[in-house]
Design a protein around this motif. Structure first.
Motif, PDB file in Angstrom:
ATOM      1  N   UNK A 532      44.272  30.132  50.662  1.00 21.05           N
ATOM      2  CA  UNK A 532      43.117  29.241  50.654  1.00 21.05           C
ATOM      3  C   UNK A 532      41.801  29.919  50.351  1.00 21.05           C
ATOM      4  N   UNK A 533      41.836  31.193  49.915  1.00 19.10           N
ATOM      5  CA  UNK A 533      40.614  31.918  49.576  1.00 19.10           C
ATOM      6  C   UNK A 533      40.430  31.952  48.058  1.00 19.10           C
ATOM      7  N   UNK A 534      39.171  32.088  47.593  1.00 20.07           N
ATOM      8  CA  UNK A 534      38.942  32.213  46.145  1.00 20.07           C
ATOM      9  C   UNK A 534      39.718  33.391  45.578  1.00 20.07           C
ATOM     10  N   UNK A 535      40.261  33.213  44.361  1.00 16.25           N
ATOM     11  CA  UNK A 535      41.116  34.236  43.757  1.00 16.25           C
ATOM     12  C   UNK A 535      40.316  35.477  43.370  1.00 16.25           C
ATOM     13  N   UNK A 536      40.988  36.629  43.419  1.00 19.10           N
ATOM     14  CA  UNK A 536      40.400  37.894  42.978  1.00 19.10           C
ATOM     15  C   UNK A 536      40.569  38.014  41.470  1.00 19.10           C
ATOM     16  N   UNK A 537      40.071  39.095  40.873  1.00 20.96           N
ATOM     17  CA  UNK A 537      40.202  39.311  39.429  1.00 20.96           C
ATOM     18  C   UNK A 537      41.652  39.343  38.992  1.00 20.96           C
ATOM     19  N   UNK A 538      42.497  40.068  39.748  1.00 21.18           N
ATOM     20  CA  UNK A 538      43.917  40.141  39.409  1.00 21.18           C
ATOM     21  C   UNK A 538      44.604  38.803  39.552  1.00 21.18           C
ATOM     22  N   UNK A 539      44.243  38.063  40.602  1.00 18.62           N
ATOM     23  CA  UNK A 539      44.839  36.744  40.813  1.00 18.62           C
ATOM     24  C   UNK A 539      44.410  35.745  39.736  1.00 18.62           C
ATOM     25  N   UNK A 540      43.187  35.921  39.232  1.00 15.62           N
ATOM     26  CA  UNK A 540      42.740  35.057  38.135  1.00 15.62           C
ATOM     27  C   UNK A 540      43.655  35.240  36.920  1.00 15.62           C
ATOM     28  N   UNK A 541      44.008  36.490  36.641  1.00 15.84           N
ATOM     29  CA  UNK A 541      44.893  36.774  35.502  1.00 15.84           C
ATOM     30  C   UNK A 541      46.280  36.193  35.740  1.00 15.84           C
ATOM     31  N   UNK A 542      46.774  36.308  36.980  1.00 11.74           N
ATOM     32  CA  UNK A 542      48.086  35.743  37.307  1.00 11.74           C
ATOM     33  C   UNK A 542      48.064  34.215  37.119  1.00 11.74           C
TER      34      UNK A 542
END
Length: 672
Positions: A532-542
């Motif tokens: 439920x937290x805003x995505x990180x840079x790596x998660x944005x790519x995923x």
């Protein structure tokens, strides 16, 4: 099994084609390279007998005469046996006479008049291919149509499985000219012995005898003109660095239409602002749907001019005061009641007409008839409609009477004005001004409500959540960014708290009227991870990768170049592999990889290995070996073989020695 292509162009139609010069040598090369057994020449609305005879004489396979006809806004291939060519030529010339412009087409009746015995021909309509022939036209041509042309392996397989669909065929639709660098691989295999029009027609009545490949049915298809076949499911391409893997993907990309190609590193996303813009673009339909009603309201309120209404009201008051002050000087003409009377206003009937439309829709709707009649009886609906229609007739009659009276009053007024020196009060429509003032109040109220921050949409994508929330714009710069243009919003934003005044200020900015509604409320998208937290840079790519792969179902083929370059193995195994396996059940998927998680764990249906060779120290040649994962040997198009086991170990595990070394010295030690 015979390989056929019954949709080949050798003449440029002056109405529908770009000009090209036919090249006989190119046609011979195409037939030889693709190993075709039968072709048909089907030019658009024309047949060239002299050219056809030349082709039939020079090309050493079965060549059938045909024509592609514009019929009832679709395209139809009509193919004949290679006999009675002069009669066929004469009939085709009648088609050419009837179709003189790009917009012209013939009817089924025209076709039957020109070709009275359609059973002598093979008729293949554009089916899952634009411009497609309608089901109504196909019905009118029954029983002469059993097969339909499609554009992709996906549509071919779908039609093959669906008993209600025509037998699918896929053809090149190629324009044969000089300089073609690679040929299309859209051809069909038919299970016939001797090639003839009769045998092909008979074969097309049985879907089990029509397929994409010679030996694997619809489980594989040709992807390059030099003989590379792949699975219609999940494929991996392996090879050393610079061995031609990406080159092979690009060749496949050029051979097909409607392809999704995810290039290496293309989905890395470290810029948060760019990621937000990408989200907004992807989910633009949510914006449009949410703001659809506001767009209509803004369009309506643009017609309200309160400044003009105020001027009109002031003018009326001034003339009324003047008329009252001169009352003792009035003559008999200006004292007449009609001289200063106001006109009758007509009742607005739009809402009543909408109610009648809604009632009619409820009455005529068959899809939800059970639900409607559960709550409203048919008799009640009929009575409601009758009452509404009677009311409409009554109001229309009243309006006609008022209009007639207003015309009469205006005529009398005009006569009185000619006979007196007094001026009556200015005409004014109080009802219109009152209604427009009410509209402005409601508009301000509606916009204020819309601007309140709230969640309007939520989507879940493989563990991620995309949440859309409304919020107020916070400054002129934000509005400028929204427009994407060098426009000044500072003055307009000063009125943001008063929606109607703000709308009038937007008129001075230089925006299109159809875009005004977008500047009242901002819609912000946030992507949240599984916690439920805003995505990180790596998660944005995923998230980008999963989203793009999911979107691939809108295409007919998915190509992915080395997804492991940007992502960790657990994500690839748990999320990406599963999604790719699901998608490969619908469309062919081709993945370039060096990674054992993708290459081996995904359990592909087909393996391709690329190898680079240098010829004479200058020319680069890429060799392709392919086969099933269970095959001991992979085979190339030119007959060479290579050990599949060695290839898998070398490409995915860096070789047997490295694999054993890691297994024994690392994994086994840690395990013990």
């Amino acid at each position: 099994m015979k390989k056929i292509d019954l949709h080949i162009h050798t003449c440029a139609s002056p109405l529908s084609d770009k000009h090209f010069e036919f090249c006989l040598n190119t046609l011979k090369e195409y037939v030889t390279k693709l190993r075709l057994d039968c072709i048909a020449i089907t030019n658009h609305n024309l047949f060239d007998l002299e050219q056809f005879n030349q082709i039939a004489e020079q090309v050493k396979i079965k060549v059938l005469p045909g024509i592609e006809i514009d019929i009832e806004k679709g395209h139809l291939l009509l193919i004949s046996e290679n006999t009675e060519l002069r009669d066929f030529d004469r009939k085709c010339k009648q088609i050419q006479v009837l179709i003189k412009t790009r917009e012209d087409y013939i009817s089924v009746e025209n076709l039957k008049a020109i070709f009275p015995d359609l059973s002598r021909y093979l008729l293949i309509p554009h089916y899952e291919k634009k411009p497609n022939i309608s089901e109504n036209t196909i019905t009118k041509l029954a029983p002469h149509i059993v097969a339909g042309e499609v554009t992709s392996t996906r549509k071919f397989k779908s039609c093959s499985k669906d008993s209600t669909k025509l037998t699918p065929v896929i053809f090149s639709d190629i324009r044969i000219c000089d300089g073609i660098k690679s040929f299309p691989t859209r051809q069909t295999f038919v299970d016939v012995g001797e090639i003839s029009l009769r045998s092909i027609k008979a074969c097309l009545t049985d879907k089990t005898k029509v397929c994409l490949s010679k030996t694997d049915g619809n489980n594989s298809f040709q992807v390059t003109d030099d003989g590379l076949f792949m699975s219609t499911g999940l494929n991996i391409i392996l090879g050393e660095r610079s061995s031609g893997k990406t080159h092979t993907l690009e060749r496949i990309m050029q051979s097909f239409e409607n392809v999704k190609y995810l290039k290496q590193f293309a989905l890395l996303q470290n810029d948060e602002e760019k990621f937000k813009n990408l989200l907004t673009t992807r989910h633009s339909t949510v914006n449009e749907q949410y703001l659809k009603e506001l767009k209509g309201v803004v369009s309506d309120i643009l017609k309200v001019d309160q400044r003009a209404n105020k001027i009109e009201l002031d003018k009326y008051l001034q003339t009324l005061l003047k008329f009252a002050s001169e009352n003792d000087k009035l003559d008999s003409f200006s004292k007449a009641s009609l001289f200063s009377t106001t006109l009758f206003f007509e009742t607005e009937l739009k809402n009543l007409e909408r109610l009648i439309e809604a009632g009619t829709l409820l009455m005529e709707n068959s899809e939800y008839h059970d639900i409607i009649t559960k709550h409203l009886s048919v008799d009640s609906l009929k009575n409601l409609l009758i009452d509404l229609i009677n009311k409409l007739i009554e109001q229309q009659e009243q309006n006609l009477k008022r209009r007639w009276l207003n015309d009469l009053i205006n005529k009398v007024k005009d006569d009185l004005k000619l006979k007196t020196s007094s001026a009556p009060p200015a005409e004014i429509d109080f009802y219109k001004i009152l209604m427009e003032n009410e509209k402005v109040k409601r508009f301000n109220s509606v916009v204020s409500e819309i601007q309140n921050e709230k969640e309007i949409d939520k989507k879940e994508i493989r563990g991620f959540k995309v949440v859309a929330r409304t919020r107020k714009y916070t400054g002129a710069q934000q509005l400028k960014n929204k427009s994407g243009r060098q426009l000044a919003f500072t003055n307009a934003f000063g009125y943001y708290g008063n929606p109607y005044s703000y709308l009038n200020a937007l008129k001075e900015v230089g925006l299109e009227e159809t875009d005004y509604h977008k500047y009242f409320v901002d819609i912000e998208y946030k992507t949240l991870n599984k916690h439920g937290f805003p995505v990180s840079g790596g998660e944005r790519s995923e998230f980008n990768l999963l989203h793009e792969i999911g979107d691939a179902l809108q295409c007919d083929l998915l190509l992915i170049d080395e997804p492991e370059s940007s992502f960790d193995n657990m994500f690839l195994k748990n999320d990406v592999n599963e999604l790719l396996k699901e998608i490969s059940k619908e469309i062919p998927v081709v993945i370039v990889t060096h990674n054992s998680t993708v290459g081996a764990s995904i359990k592909p249906d087909f393996v391709v290995y690329t190898k680079k060779s240098i010829i004479n120290n200058t020319e680069v040649k890429y060799q392709l070996f392919f086969g099933y994962p269970s095959d001991k040997l992979l085979r190339s198009t030119d007959g060479y073989t290579i050990d599949n086991y060695e290839i898998l170990l070398s490409c995915l595990e860096a070789g047997q020695i490295a694999y054993d070394d890691r297994r024994l010295k690392t994994y086994e030690i840690l395990k013990d």
